[in-house]
Design a protein around this motif. Structure first.
Motif, PDB file in Angstrom:
ATOM      1  N   TYR A  30      84.110  -2.120  39.659  1.00  0.00           N
ATOM      2  CA  TYR A  30      83.353  -0.899  39.922  1.00  0.00           C
ATOM      3  C   TYR A  30      81.910  -1.210  40.332  1.00  0.00           C
ATOM      4  O   TYR A  30      81.343  -0.501  41.173  1.00  0.00           O
ATOM      5  CB  TYR A  30      83.380   0.042  38.711  1.00  0.00           C
ATOM      6  N   LEU A  31      81.324  -2.265  39.794  1.00  0.00           N
ATOM      7  CA  LEU A  31      79.987  -2.665  40.242  1.00  0.00           C
ATOM      8  C   LEU A  31      80.021  -3.145  41.691  1.00  0.00           C
ATOM      9  O   LEU A  31      79.130  -2.807  42.486  1.00  0.00           O
ATOM     10  CB  LEU A  31      79.422  -3.761  39.330  1.00  0.00           C
ATOM     11  N   ALA A  32      81.033  -3.930  42.041  1.00  0.00           N
ATOM     12  CA  ALA A  32      81.168  -4.382  43.429  1.00  0.00           C
ATOM     13  C   ALA A  32      81.348  -3.185  44.357  1.00  0.00           C
ATOM     14  O   ALA A  32      80.731  -3.120  45.430  1.00  0.00           O
ATOM     15  CB  ALA A  32      82.348  -5.341  43.566  1.00  0.00           C
ATOM     16  N   PHE A  33      82.183  -2.218  43.933  1.00  0.00           N
ATOM     17  CA  PHE A  33      82.350  -1.007  44.729  1.00  0.00           C
ATOM     18  C   PHE A  33      81.021  -0.300  44.932  1.00  0.00           C
ATOM     19  O   PHE A  33      80.706   0.127  46.042  1.00  0.00           O
ATOM     20  CB  PHE A  33      83.335  -0.044  44.059  1.00  0.00           C
ATOM     21  N   SER A  34      80.228  -0.174  43.877  1.00  0.00           N
ATOM     22  CA  SER A  34      78.956   0.555  44.003  1.00  0.00           C
ATOM     23  C   SER A  34      77.992  -0.166  44.937  1.00  0.00           C
ATOM     24  O   SER A  34      77.292   0.481  45.720  1.00  0.00           O
ATOM     25  CB  SER A  34      78.323   0.790  42.633  1.00  0.00           C
ATOM     26  N   PHE A  35      77.964  -1.501  44.900  1.00  0.00           N
ATOM     27  CA  PHE A  35      77.086  -2.227  45.819  1.00  0.00           C
ATOM     28  C   PHE A  35      77.562  -2.107  47.266  1.00  0.00           C
ATOM     29  O   PHE A  35      76.751  -1.942  48.181  1.00  0.00           O
ATOM     30  CB  PHE A  35      76.957  -3.696  45.410  1.00  0.00           C
ATOM     31  N   TYR A  36      78.870  -2.205  47.491  1.00  0.00           N
ATOM     32  CA  TYR A  36      79.389  -2.022  48.850  1.00  0.00           C
ATOM     33  C   TYR A  36      79.130  -0.597  49.340  1.00  0.00           C
ATOM     34  O   TYR A  36      78.815  -0.386  50.510  1.00  0.00           O
ATOM     35  CB  TYR A  36      80.885  -2.341  48.917  1.00  0.00           C
ATOM     36  N   PHE A  37      79.264   0.389  48.449  1.00  0.00           N
ATOM     37  CA  PHE A  37      79.030   1.775  48.829  1.00  0.00           C
ATOM     38  C   PHE A  37      77.564   2.004  49.193  1.00  0.00           C
ATOM     39  O   PHE A  37      77.263   2.629  50.221  1.00  0.00           O
ATOM     40  CB  PHE A  37      79.459   2.702  47.689  1.00  0.00           C
ATOM     41  N   MET A  38      76.642   1.483  48.371  1.00  0.00           N
ATOM     42  CA  MET A  38      75.215   1.631  48.685  1.00  0.00           C
ATOM     43  C   MET A  38      74.871   0.915  49.985  1.00  0.00           C
ATOM     44  O   MET A  38      74.080   1.416  50.791  1.00  0.00           O
ATOM     45  CB  MET A  38      74.357   1.094  47.539  1.00  0.00           C
ATOM     46  N   HIS A  39      75.469  -0.258  50.202  1.00  0.00           N
ATOM     47  CA  HIS A  39      75.238  -0.997  51.440  1.00  0.00           C
ATOM     48  C   HIS A  39      75.746  -0.188  52.633  1.00  0.00           C
ATOM     49  O   HIS A  39      75.093  -0.139  53.680  1.00  0.00           O
ATOM     50  CB  HIS A  39      75.929  -2.356  51.375  1.00  0.00           C
ATOM     51  N   ALA A  40      76.902   0.451  52.489  1.00  0.00           N
ATOM     52  CA  ALA A  40      77.459   1.264  53.583  1.00  0.00           C
ATOM     53  C   ALA A  40      76.557   2.448  53.890  1.00  0.00           C
ATOM     54  O   ALA A  40      76.316   2.759  55.068  1.00  0.00           O
ATOM     55  CB  ALA A  40      78.860   1.739  53.226  1.00  0.00           C
ATOM     56  N   ILE A  41      76.039   3.110  52.861  1.00  0.00           N
ATOM     57  CA  ILE A  41      75.153   4.254  53.081  1.00  0.00           C
ATOM     58  C   ILE A  41      73.882   3.814  53.809  1.00  0.00           C
ATOM     59  O   ILE A  41      73.471   4.426  54.805  1.00  0.00           O
ATOM     60  CB  ILE A  41      74.794   4.934  51.740  1.00  0.00           C
ATOM     61  N   LEU A  42      73.266   2.754  53.334  1.00  0.00           N
ATOM     62  CA  LEU A  42      72.029   2.287  53.977  1.00  0.00           C
ATOM     63  C   LEU A  42      72.295   1.713  55.371  1.00  0.00           C
ATOM     64  O   LEU A  42      71.453   1.826  56.262  1.00  0.00           O
ATOM     65  CB  LEU A  42      71.323   1.268  53.089  1.00  0.00           C
ATOM     66  N   SER A  43      73.475   1.121  55.572  1.00  0.00           N
ATOM     67  CA  SER A  43      73.828   0.631  56.909  1.00  0.00           C
ATOM     68  C   SER A  43      74.044   1.785  57.874  1.00  0.00           C
ATOM     69  O   SER A  43      73.735   1.673  59.066  1.00  0.00           O
ATOM     70  CB  SER A  43      75.087  -0.228  56.855  1.00  0.00           C
TER      71      SER A  43
END
Length: 153
Positions: free
Chosen positions: A133-146
């Motif tokens: 779930y932490l990995a998901f949250s980092f990928y999700f935040m990266h996707a939003i900022l990307s």
């Protein structure tokens, strides 16, 4: 008459700048937590094989692709091409979706194995769920900022 103002064109980082720019600062946590999911799931008995096989595929695939993505950006191979900004958004969105599905599957399996099994394996599975779930949250935040960077490119 309205004056038009030119929007500053965003640029893709290269070299050491990938460790200090907004979406790219998430590369290292993505690698760390994705690697931990990979290690923790691989260290337990893979039972049932189908959902845990998906979790292993997601963690290994995303780890390797993120590592390659870091190398591409650090080496400057993108040459500030707008196509790379869209590819960055697409990859991180896909990785976030993969990790969400893997996290839910892993949490479900962990809950099912709570009563039957070794408590040590259960604790490893709980840790894998948290890191997924932490990995998901980092990928999700990266996707939003990307996506913001892609829109401004």
């Amino acid at each position: 008459m309205a004056a038009t103002t030119a929007q500053p064109m965003a640029s893709l980082p290269s070299g050491g700048a990938i460790c200090s720019t907004a979406p790219d600062v998430f590369y290292m946590p993505e690698l760390v937590f994705g690697g931990l999911v990979w290690i923790l799931v691989a260290s337990t008995h893979v039972d049932p094989p189908n959902p845990l096989g998906w979790v292993m595929f997601v963690s290994v695939f995303c780890f390797v692709m993120t590592f390659l993505w870091v190398i591409i950006f650090a080496a400057g191979c993108h040459k500030n091409n707008p196509g790379w900004a869209s590819a960055d958004f697409v990859y991180h969105s896909m990785a976030a979706l993969f990790y969400l599905s893997a996290s839910v599957s892993l949490a479900n399996i962990t809950l099912q194995k709570k009563t039957a099994g070794d408590p040590k394996v259960y604790k490893l599975d709980i840790s894998a769920v948290v890191f997924a779930y932490l990995a998901f949250s980092f990928y999700f935040m990266h996707a939003i900022l990307s996506s913001v960077r892609w829109k401004n490119f």
